[in-house]
Structures are given as C-alpha cells and as structure tokens.
Design a protein around this motif. Structure first.
Motif, PDB file in Angstrom:
ATOM      1  N   LEU A  77       0.835  -1.202   0.000  1.00 22.84           N
ATOM      2  CA  LEU A  77       0.000   0.000   0.000  1.00 22.84           C
ATOM      3  C   LEU A  77       0.874   1.259   0.000  1.00 22.84           C
ATOM      4  O   LEU A  77       0.626   2.213  -0.750  1.00 22.84           O
ATOM      5  N   ALA A  78       1.893   1.250   0.821  1.00 21.48           N
ATOM      6  CA  ALA A  78       2.799   2.417   0.877  1.00 21.48           C
ATOM      7  C   ALA A  78       3.478   2.617  -0.473  1.00 21.48           C
ATOM      8  O   ALA A  78       3.633   3.750  -0.947  1.00 21.48           O
ATOM      9  N   ASN A  79       3.857   1.523  -1.113  1.00 17.13           N
ATOM     10  CA  ASN A  79       4.490   1.631  -2.435  1.00 17.13           C
ATOM     11  C   ASN A  79       3.500   2.113  -3.489  1.00 17.13           C
ATOM     12  O   ASN A  79       3.850   2.877  -4.381  1.00 17.13           O
ATOM     13  N   LYS A  80       2.252   1.652  -3.368  1.00 21.51           N
ATOM     14  CA  LYS A  80       1.223   2.076  -4.325  1.00 21.51           C
ATOM     15  C   LYS A  80       0.981   3.583  -4.201  1.00 21.51           C
ATOM     16  O   LYS A  80       0.967   4.309  -5.198  1.00 21.51           O
ATOM     17  N   ARG A  81       0.851   4.044  -2.969  1.00 22.05           N
ATOM     18  CA  ARG A  81       0.622   5.490  -2.752  1.00 22.05           C
ATOM     19  C   ARG A  81       1.757   6.306  -3.360  1.00 22.05           C
ATOM     20  O   ARG A  81       1.539   7.310  -4.030  1.00 22.05           O
ATOM     21  N   ALA A  82       2.980   5.867  -3.097  1.00 23.42           N
ATOM     22  CA  ALA A  82       4.142   6.616  -3.582  1.00 23.42           C
ATOM     23  C   ALA A  82       4.168   6.652  -5.118  1.00 23.42           C
ATOM     24  O   ALA A  82       4.455   7.681  -5.724  1.00 23.42           O
ATOM     25  N   LEU A  83       3.832   5.510  -5.736  1.00 24.83           N
ATOM     26  CA  LEU A  83       3.880   5.462  -7.208  1.00 24.83           C
ATOM     27  C   LEU A  83       2.742   6.278  -7.823  1.00 24.83           C
ATOM     28  O   LEU A  83       2.936   6.988  -8.823  1.00 24.83           O
ATOM     29  N   GLN A  84       1.547   6.194  -7.213  1.00 19.71           N
ATOM     30  CA  GLN A  84       0.424   7.001  -7.718  1.00 19.71           C
ATOM     31  C   GLN A  84       0.802   8.476  -7.691  1.00 19.71           C
ATOM     32  O   GLN A  84       0.552   9.218  -8.635  1.00 19.71           O
ATOM     33  N   GLN A  85       1.438   8.873  -6.616  1.00 22.63           N
ATOM     34  CA  GLN A  85       1.840  10.272  -6.499  1.00 22.63           C
ATOM     35  C   GLN A  85       2.913  10.619  -7.530  1.00 22.63           C
ATOM     36  O   GLN A  85       2.814  11.604  -8.247  1.00 22.63           O
ATOM     37  N   GLN A  86       3.925   9.773  -7.635  1.00 24.52           N
ATOM     38  CA  GLN A  86       5.028  10.056  -8.557  1.00 24.52           C
ATOM     39  C   GLN A  86       4.553  10.131 -10.006  1.00 24.52           C
ATOM     40  O   GLN A  86       5.023  10.960 -10.780  1.00 24.52           O
ATOM     41  N   LEU A  87       3.586   9.268 -10.373  1.00 24.46           N
ATOM     42  CA  LEU A  87       3.185   9.201 -11.780  1.00 24.46           C
ATOM     43  C   LEU A  87       1.932  10.024 -12.079  1.00 24.46           C
ATOM     44  O   LEU A  87       1.448  10.046 -13.202  1.00 24.46           O
ATOM     45  N   GLY A  88       1.382  10.686 -11.077  1.00 30.12           N
ATOM     46  CA  GLY A  88       0.222  11.542 -11.300  1.00 30.12           C
ATOM     47  C   GLY A  88      -1.080  10.786 -11.513  1.00 30.12           C
ATOM     48  O   GLY A  88      -1.992  11.274 -12.175  1.00 30.12           O
ATOM     49  N   LEU A  89      -1.164   9.589 -10.965  1.00 26.90           N
ATOM     50  CA  LEU A  89      -2.421   8.834 -11.065  1.00 26.90           C
ATOM     51  C   LEU A  89      -3.322   9.217  -9.895  1.00 26.90           C
ATOM     52  O   LEU A  89      -2.846   9.780  -8.896  1.00 26.90           O
ATOM     53  N   THR A  90      -4.612   8.901  -9.997  1.00 23.04           N
ATOM     54  CA  THR A  90      -5.529   9.150  -8.887  1.00 23.04           C
ATOM     55  C   THR A  90      -4.994   8.478  -7.625  1.00 23.04           C
ATOM     56  O   THR A  90      -4.601   7.318  -7.663  1.00 23.04           O
ATOM     57  N   ARG A  91      -4.961   9.225  -6.527  1.00 21.64           N
ATOM     58  CA  ARG A  91      -4.441   8.628  -5.296  1.00 21.64           C
ATOM     59  C   ARG A  91      -5.578   7.977  -4.549  1.00 21.64           C
ATOM     60  O   ARG A  91      -6.404   8.638  -3.948  1.00 21.64           O
ATOM     61  N   ASP A  92      -5.614   6.678  -4.630  1.00 19.32           N
ATOM     62  CA  ASP A  92      -6.721   5.915  -4.055  1.00 19.32           C
ATOM     63  C   ASP A  92      -6.195   4.517  -3.712  1.00 19.32           C
ATOM     64  O   ASP A  92      -5.783   3.762  -4.595  1.00 19.32           O
ATOM     65  N   ASP A  93      -6.234   4.185  -2.429  1.00 21.79           N
ATOM     66  CA  ASP A  93      -5.703   2.888  -1.972  1.00 21.79           C
ATOM     67  C   ASP A  93      -6.418   1.703  -2.604  1.00 21.79           C
ATOM     68  O   ASP A  93      -5.855   0.626  -2.738  1.00 21.79           O
ATOM     69  N   ALA A 108       2.020   5.831 -18.893  1.00 14.63           N
ATOM     70  CA  ALA A 108       2.881   5.215 -19.916  1.00 14.63           C
ATOM     71  C   ALA A 108       4.302   5.713 -19.724  1.00 14.63           C
ATOM     72  O   ALA A 108       4.587   6.887 -19.943  1.00 14.63           O
ATOM     73  N   ASN A 109       5.168   4.823 -19.326  1.00 13.35           N
ATOM     74  CA  ASN A 109       6.564   5.198 -19.101  1.00 13.35           C
ATOM     75  C   ASN A 109       7.392   4.509 -20.177  1.00 13.35           C
ATOM     76  O   ASN A 109       7.776   3.351 -20.033  1.00 13.35           O
ATOM     77  N   ILE A 110       7.626   5.264 -21.261  1.00 10.23           N
ATOM     78  CA  ILE A 110       8.249   4.648 -22.434  1.00 10.23           C
ATOM     79  C   ILE A 110       9.757   4.879 -22.347  1.00 10.23           C
ATOM     80  O   ILE A 110      10.308   5.759 -23.019  1.00 10.23           O
ATOM     81  N   TYR A 111      10.380   4.183 -21.463  1.00 11.49           N
ATOM     82  CA  TYR A 111      11.828   4.252 -21.315  1.00 11.49           C
ATOM     83  C   TYR A 111      12.300   3.019 -20.572  1.00 11.49           C
ATOM     84  O   TYR A 111      11.483   2.165 -20.180  1.00 11.49           O
ATOM     85  N   TYR A 112      13.601   2.906 -20.355  1.00  8.27           N
ATOM     86  CA  TYR A 112      14.162   1.773 -19.637  1.00  8.27           C
ATOM     87  C   TYR A 112      14.670   2.261 -18.293  1.00  8.27           C
ATOM     88  O   TYR A 112      15.426   3.218 -18.223  1.00  8.27           O
ATOM     89  N   SER A 113      14.223   1.654 -17.204  1.00 10.00           N
ATOM     90  CA  SER A 113      14.726   2.047 -15.889  1.00 10.00           C
ATOM     91  C   SER A 113      14.592   0.901 -14.908  1.00 10.00           C
ATOM     92  O   SER A 113      13.481   0.459 -14.591  1.00 10.00           O
ATOM     93  N   GLU A 114      15.741   0.431 -14.451  1.00  9.06           N
ATOM     94  CA  GLU A 114      15.767  -0.631 -13.452  1.00  9.06           C
ATOM     95  C   GLU A 114      14.974  -0.187 -12.219  1.00  9.06           C
ATOM     96  O   GLU A 114      14.160  -0.929 -11.672  1.00  9.06           O
ATOM     97  N   GLU A 115      15.217   1.051 -11.806  1.00  7.79           N
ATOM     98  CA  GLU A 115      14.594   1.556 -10.585  1.00  7.79           C
ATOM     99  C   GLU A 115      13.070   1.596 -10.718  1.00  7.79           C
ATOM    100  O   GLU A 115      12.341   1.143  -9.833  1.00  7.79           O
ATOM    101  N   MET A 116      12.596   2.136 -11.843  1.00  6.78           N
ATOM    102  CA  MET A 116      11.141   2.202 -12.022  1.00  6.78           C
ATOM    103  C   MET A 116      10.548   0.800 -12.094  1.00  6.78           C
ATOM    104  O   MET A 116       9.440   0.553 -11.592  1.00  6.78           O
ATOM    105  N   SER A 117      11.284  -0.150 -12.679  1.00 10.26           N
ATOM    106  CA  SER A 117      10.740  -1.515 -12.750  1.00 10.26           C
ATOM    107  C   SER A 117      10.525  -2.065 -11.340  1.00 10.26           C
ATOM    108  O   SER A 117       9.488  -2.647 -11.045  1.00 10.26           O
TER     109      SER A 117
END
Ligand code: ADP
Ligand code: GLC
Length: 480
Positions: free
Chosen positions: A278-294, A355-364
C-alpha cells in the motif's frame, strides 16, 4: 574442478536489454564453487557504464584474420561478485550506444565475437571443459570449434552447450554473405547443417553442432518441437530431442527482494506485505500523477514492447479496461505502435494510465512493488522473468498459459484455495479481459482469498538453486 565458460551477448550488470542478461549474470553465481569454476565472456561494448569499465583490466591482445583483414582483438578481465568476466574488445565492432543495431551489422559483429572467443581461449589461462553458449549471437562457437579449432591439443574434448532463450531470433543472413563473413566452407551451408530457407543461420549451427541443447522451461522445450512455436526449426529440434532439455530460469533472490530493496518506497516481507504494498502504491500514484486511491486495482506491465508479449490483445482491450475501476502502469520500449498506443491512452485517461516509455531498473522495481497484479499475456514465452519478479514481490501475475508462464504461475482455484496467480489458455483478447476482470473481482470482493494467493506467491521458490543443480548434472553428464 570443472571449468565452464558462458558466452553471451548481454550480461547483468554490464549490459542488458532483456531476460538473457539477467540469466547470464545471475546463474554463474549459483553453482557449487567447490566443483565448478564458471566464468563469463561478452563483448566490451562502448555503452557499458563507465564505472564498470573502470573495473576492467587489460589481459592480452592479438590479431585475428576475419572478413578480409587482420583485426585487433583485445581481452579485458574483471571480477564482480566473485565471478570472473572476460570482455572481447574491438572498437570497430562494439562501438555505439546500444548493444544491438542493424541486423546485417549484428551478424558480422557476433560472428567476429564467436571467432574471437575461441581464438582468445589459449591466452586466458583458463581452459573450459564446456563452453555454454546463449542464443543466436553465440551460435557459431560450436561450429567454429568443430571446423577450425580441432587441430591442437588445447581444444580437443571441449564440449559445447547451446541454450535457446528465444527461438524467434536466429541470426540468419543471405547464404553468400554468410559464407563470406563467417569464413565457413560450402560444406557447412547445406540444409542438414547451417542452411535454412536459403539463408545461413547461426542458431541452427549452434543447435546442430552443440553437444547438448537446452531451453529455459519444460513447456517451451516441448512447444518448440511443434510447427506453431518451432519458428521453422521444429524438425531439427524433434531430431535432437534426446539432447534437448528444458531447465526453468530462476531470478537473483538478492537483487529482487522486497525486504532489502533500496529502490522502492517501503520495504516489506511476507508478514508486512499488505501495508508495504500500500505504501508503495501510494508513492507510485503520487510520482506518476495517477488518482491517489488505496483501493484502485493497479496492474503493472514491465516489458519489451513487442508482439511476443501479447500487446495485440492488450491494445484490443485497452479502451474497455479504461472503462473499469483500475489503473494500468506500463514501463517499456519497443515497437512504435505499442509505445504510441500506451501514450494515447495515458493522454486520454491520465488518472488511470501511466505510460513510461523508457528503460529504468529503478522504475521496474517500483512497479513490481506497488502493483496488485502484473499482466503478461504472451503469444509465446520461453520462460519469462518478469512474472517471477512479480511473484517475489507479492504481485499476482495474470498470464497466458504458454512456455515458462505455464510452468511458473499456478492459476488460482476458487474451490481448493490454491494458486499463485491467474491464467487463461487461448490467445484471445476476450479470454484475457475476462481473466483480468476475474482477478479484479477477487481483489474487490474476496480480499481474504486475494491475500492467500499473495502469500503463496511470495512463498514460491524461483531462486536459482534447483535449476543450477540441473545445469550441474548436465555438465557432469557431458564431461563425466
Ligand atoms: P524478455 O527477456 O523476453 O524481454 P523476461 O521476462 O525474461 O523477458 O525478462 C525481461 C527483463 O527485462 C526483466 O528483468 C524486466 O524487469 C526487464 N525489463 C523489460 N523492460 C524494461 C524496462 N523498460 N525497464 C526496466 N526493466 C525492463
Ligand atoms: C528470452 C525470453 C524470455 C526468457 C529470457 C531469459 O528473452 O523471451 O522468456 O525469460 O530469454 O531466458
């Protein structure tokens, strides 16, 4: 002590475009060091990160006749996590910002690599008992070994293994050019050897001349003996079926461990997975600008964007997915049509699609940790590592039952309360859609069962341990 040399065109952490690099980089660490000395050889690409290049030391160099002239072959060496790596250096062939480029150019470059590997061997102070070749780029090693390296004492008795990670790519080239570049005689360019559909074919050479052939899952080993999956080589693979075995891939359990992963927002293990994800989901929603909803059902995709991975099914259903209460996070590069398809839906539904059209170990890693489910509806899949990474992170794979996906994901059974993910059989968009929506419904209405699947997924063992043993047994069988 048995000496094994892996030859591969990509190897983690030096260079990676897909799962081959993960395998060639992580498997060598998992052999029993009392009995096996496993080393790895790859090209020294200009695009290897500078920090890793700084760790390489000059070993030797020589000149080798190849494609009409004497060419420089340097050999560098480095140690990484207890493994010795050798690098073939030639700036003409291995320059550039990517490991692969134009098809014809790649044929020439990897023929050069294959010849260099054998030519360099007597100078390394390491005589392999077995050269373990990976994919078409190393397919000529068994052929050259048979052809021009049998004279001296040094090469006599060296065995070869050819591992097929993806039969789709074979390294084929017009027979005349193939002959000229490879330096192989007409003897080799016949249909029972390297000739295939009027082309010279590097992978076919490897399959014909290697002492053993393996692929990366049991199901794929069976599938490639059929016309649908055989990519034209099914006849040859049926003929070699006694020497062909499937050994399923594992992943590096240290590099992919949600309890120790510095790239994710919140570390977690099996006991803390619910809060952790859940904590990871919240952080990613925020980082990627998605609706923040658990409660949003988050589906992750991390992949090369090619038809192999089932993106035609996803493209067909994308609009319908976007009508549902879910989020889709994609990380990948590849075919323009799929890149643009995801960009389009991210533009149309910015709250739902990222849509993250790039290569990133960290984002994966962030996506494996944050998502509830991982979608991988492949048309074919020799093994697949992404679904293993997902299992490790408690992210339930939704897959098509093909190749390694079939062997590694056990579908949820409502009645028996078993399974580690969700799957469907036919390559059909509606079947995929229904399976995703079934998973979604379990997530929404039966969280207890969902959590049970997550717990079983995280308990499944896809470390290299069992499979490394199978490779060891095969090596023992080959060299006694
Ligand atoms: P394949 O080798 O066919 O591409 P696998 O599932 O065996 O498929 O391996 C894919 C590997 O590449 C996984 O480690 C996955 O996380 C990684 N990967 C694919 N695309 C990306 C990307 N855009 N960024 C980071 N990692 C990626
Ligand atoms: C290939 C296959 C993939 C496999 C990987 C490593 O790229 O497409 O299924 O996991 O090799 O063996």
């Amino acid at each position: 002590m048995k000496n094994i040399l892996f030859a591969s065109s990509e190897v983690v952490p030096f260079i990676k475009t897909g799962g081959l690099a993960d395998v060639a980089g992580s498997l060598p660490k998992c052999f029993d060091k009392r009995y096996f000395d496993v080393r790895v050889i790859l090209p020294k690409y200009a695009c290897i990160p500078q920090k890793l290049k700084d760790g390489m030391a000059y070993k030797t160099h020589f000149y080798m006749y190849f494609n009409g002239q004497n060419r420089y072959v340097g050999v560098l060496e480095s140690q990484y996590e207890g493994i010795t790596f050798y690098f073939i250096d030639n700036e003409y062939y291995f320059n550039g910002d990517k490991p692969y480029g134009d098809w014809h150019w790649d044929i020439e470059r990897f023929m050069f690599f294959d010849r260099s590997v054998l030519s360099a061997l007597p100078l390394l102070g390491f005589r392999p008992d077995i050269i373990h070749c990976h994919d078409w780029q190393t397919g000529l090693i068994p052929v050259y070994l048979h052809d021009s390296f049998q004279g001296g004492e040094f090469f006599r008795g060296i065995k070869t293994v050819m591992t097929i990670h993806n039969l789709k790519f074979q390294g084929n080239e017009n027979a005349e050019r193939f002959k000229k570049l490879s330096g192989l005689s007409d003897y080799y360019l016949t249909y029972d050897k390297l000739l295939h559909q009027r082309d010279g074919n590097m992978l076919k050479g490897g399959i014909v001349y290697a002492d053993a052939v393996t692929t990366v899952s049991d199901s794929y080993a069976e599938e490639i003996k059929t016309g649908f999956y055989g990519e034209g080589l099914d006849g040859l693979l049926r003929a070699r079926s006694h020497d062909l075995r499937g050994i399923v891939n594992g992943i590096d359990y240290d590099a992919f461990d949600p309890a120790k992963d510095d790239m994710i927002a919140c570390k977690y293990d099996k006991n803390t997975v619910t809060e952790g994800k859940l904590a990871n989901k919240r952080a990613l929603q925020q980082q990627l600008g998605l609706t923040r909803d658990d409660n949003k059902f988050m589906i992750g995709i991390v992949s090369r964007l090619t038809d192999q991975k089932g993106f035609d099914l996803i493209a067909y259903m994308m609009e319908r997915f976007c009508q549902q209460d879910l989020q889709i996070v994609v990380l990948g590069t590849g075919d323009g049509k799929y890149e643009d398809m995801f960009r389009h839906f991210a533009w149309k539904y910015p709250d739902k699609v990222s849509a993250n059209i790039y290569y990133s170990e960290e984002m994966s890693h962030k996506i494996y940790a944050a998502s509830d489910a991982f979608l991988m509806p492949s048309l074919f899949e020799p093994c697949g590592l992404s679904q293993l990474m997902s299992l490790r992170y408690g992210t339930l794979p939704i897959v098509r039952e093909t190749g390694g996906l079939r062997d590694t994901v056990q579908p949820y059974n409502v009645f028996e309360k078993t399974g580690t993910g969700f799957s469907f059989t036919n390559y059909n968009a509606h079947d995929m859609y229904n399976t995703v929506m079934f998973a979604h419904s379990i997530y929404v209405v039966n969280r207890e069962d969902w959590n049970g699947i997550v717990s079983r997924a995280m308990s499944a063992d896809f470390s290299w341990q069992a499979s490394a043993k199978k490779y060891q047994e095969m090596y023992d069988w080959l060299i006694g």
